[in-house]
Write an enzyme that holds these catalytic residues in place. Structure first.
Site, PDB file in Angstrom:
ATOM      1  N   CYS A   1       0.902  -1.146   0.000  1.00  0.00           N
ATOM      2  CA  CYS A   1       0.000   0.000   0.000  1.00  0.00           C
ATOM      3  C   CYS A   1       0.943   1.198   0.000  1.00  0.00           C
ATOM      4  O   CYS A   1       1.546   1.511   1.021  1.00  0.00           O
ATOM      5  CB  CYS A   1      -0.905   0.042   1.226  1.00  0.00           C
ATOM      6  SG  CYS A   1      -1.908   1.558   1.277  1.00  0.00           S
TER       7      CYS A   1
ATOM      8  N   CYS B   1      -0.503   4.323   2.337  1.00  0.00           N
ATOM      9  CA  CYS B   1      -0.627   4.221   3.801  1.00  0.00           C
ATOM     10  C   CYS B   1      -0.362   2.785   4.247  1.00  0.00           C
ATOM     11  O   CYS B   1       0.795   2.374   4.300  1.00  0.00           O
ATOM     12  CB  CYS B   1      -1.954   4.767   4.315  1.00  0.00           C
ATOM     13  SG  CYS B   1      -3.440   4.158   3.523  1.00  0.00           S
ATOM     14  N   SER B   2      -1.422   2.037   4.552  1.00  0.00           N
ATOM     15  CA  SER B   2      -1.186   0.732   5.176  1.00  0.00           C
ATOM     16  C   SER B   2      -2.351  -0.219   4.911  1.00  0.00           C
ATOM     17  O   SER B   2      -2.610  -1.106   5.707  1.00  0.00           O
ATOM     18  CB  SER B   2      -1.033   0.934   6.686  1.00  0.00           C
ATOM     19  OG  SER B   2      -2.110   1.735   7.158  1.00  0.00           O
ATOM     20  N   CYS B   3      -3.082  -0.029   3.807  1.00  0.00           N
ATOM     21  CA  CYS B   3      -4.212  -0.916   3.507  1.00  0.00           C
ATOM     22  C   CYS B   3      -3.701  -2.347   3.372  1.00  0.00           C
ATOM     23  O   CYS B   3      -2.628  -2.583   2.803  1.00  0.00           O
ATOM     24  CB  CYS B   3      -4.904  -0.475   2.217  1.00  0.00           C
ATOM     25  SG  CYS B   3      -5.627   1.171   2.375  1.00  0.00           S
TER      26      CYS B   3
END
Lengths: 108, 204
Positions: free
Chosen positions: B104, B107-109
């Site tokens: 991702c 961000c951090s999906c």
């Protein structure tokens, strides 16, 4: 040969090859608060995600040393402010009030 | 890991988060027991074993694999897994000549329901930016050296789609049970930065 993994039972390991998810209790707390408000329908996930992206972008531009959960917390606070749920001044005041508790206070 | 964490600073933040919770409680927006339960769920119930179970099922059941690749969200729901955050799951299959890896970049999906919360390195600026630009080099550093003939496909997760890699079934595993197969599937193999059936390097 790999040992059979008990995937169902109570003894099943929580995260077989995982790692500690949260290093500090506040990290799990701010995560839980975010998810609880989301599940209560207070905000759409994308409203949070766009702020998380922005917080991480700023942290990256700043050298990338800000811990991930700090970016998360900034994003969550910004969301609450934008939604009119929690003004920064109220949060500051409450934080000061909690800090002024006598040592050894009862947490609950 | 927590190098650079400053304890006074953490205490300050902890107070601020406690203040946040008390304000949300007063407004009747949350229930602390619900928050406790959510944290417990993510700390204890969800983790890579969910994804490993999906992968093992796909290895032993060709019809399931077809459904999984066609509609990941529906196929993982068959096994009882669904995302609280409502994103679609798309499963990408490693094949001879094709290796998939997930990131991702913004961000951090991450497919939480299948893998738990993401590891620290997945959220690091270095991984997020570099795996897009130079996936082969990053994979080699993480222990997966691919011959030039193998195409590397990088999948950038988003709010709408969370990717999971379906690794190739390792050779000589015909006699293993589904549970034994699942034990060969690591978290990192489902992100695409490791191969199944090998010991994980530590990427902490």
């Amino acid at each position: 040969m790999a040992e059979q993994l008990d995937l169902e039972g109570r003894a099943a390991p929580p995260r077989r090859n995982g790692e500690l998810v949260f290093a500090e209790p506040w990290e799990s707390r701010v995560f839980g608060l975010t998810m609880a408000l989301h599940e209560a329908g207070v905000f759409a996930w994308d409203e949070f995600r766009s702020r998380l992206i922005e917080a991480i972008r700023r942290a990256d531009a700043d050298g990338g040393s800000q811990p991930y959960w700090q970016s998360w917390r900034h994003a969550f606070e910004s969301l609450l402010t934008a939604k009119g749920i929690c003004a920064d001044a109220d949060l500051e005041a409450r934080t000061h009030a909690l800090a002024a508790r006598p040592p050894g206070h009862d947490h609950h | 890991m927590s190098a650079g964490h400053d304890h006074d600073h953490d205490d300050e933040i902890a107070l601020r988060v406690e203040a946040l919770e008390s304000l949300l409680l007063e407004k009747g927006l949350i229930d602390s027991a619900v928050v406790d339960e959510i944290i417990r769920h993510y700390e204890q119930d969800v983790g890579p074993m969910n994804g490993a179970r999906v992968v093992a099922r796909a290895w032993v059941d060709p019809a399931y694999k077809t459904r999984l690749l066609a509609d990941g969200t529906a196929a993982v729901a068959e096994l009882g897994y669904g995302g609280r955050e409502g994103a679609h799951v798309r499963v990408v299959e490693n094949q001879p000549g094709v290796h998939n890896v997930v990131v991702c970049s913004l961000c951090s999906c991450y497919p939480w329901a299948l893998l738990g919360l993401p590891p620290t390195w997945y959220k690091s600026p270095a991984y997020r930016s570099r795996v897009v630009r130079e996936p082969r080099a990053v994979l080699a550093e993480m222990g997966v050296t691919l011959p030039p003939s193998v195409e590397v496909r990088v999948w950038d997760s988003s709010a709408e789609v969370r990717y999971l890699v379906l690794p190739e079934r390792p050779p000589d595993t015909e006699r293993l049970s589904e549970g034994e197969l699942a034990a060969l599937v690591s978290r990192d193999a489902m992100i695409g930065v490791a191969l199944p059936g090998r010991r994980e390097a530590s990427h902490g």
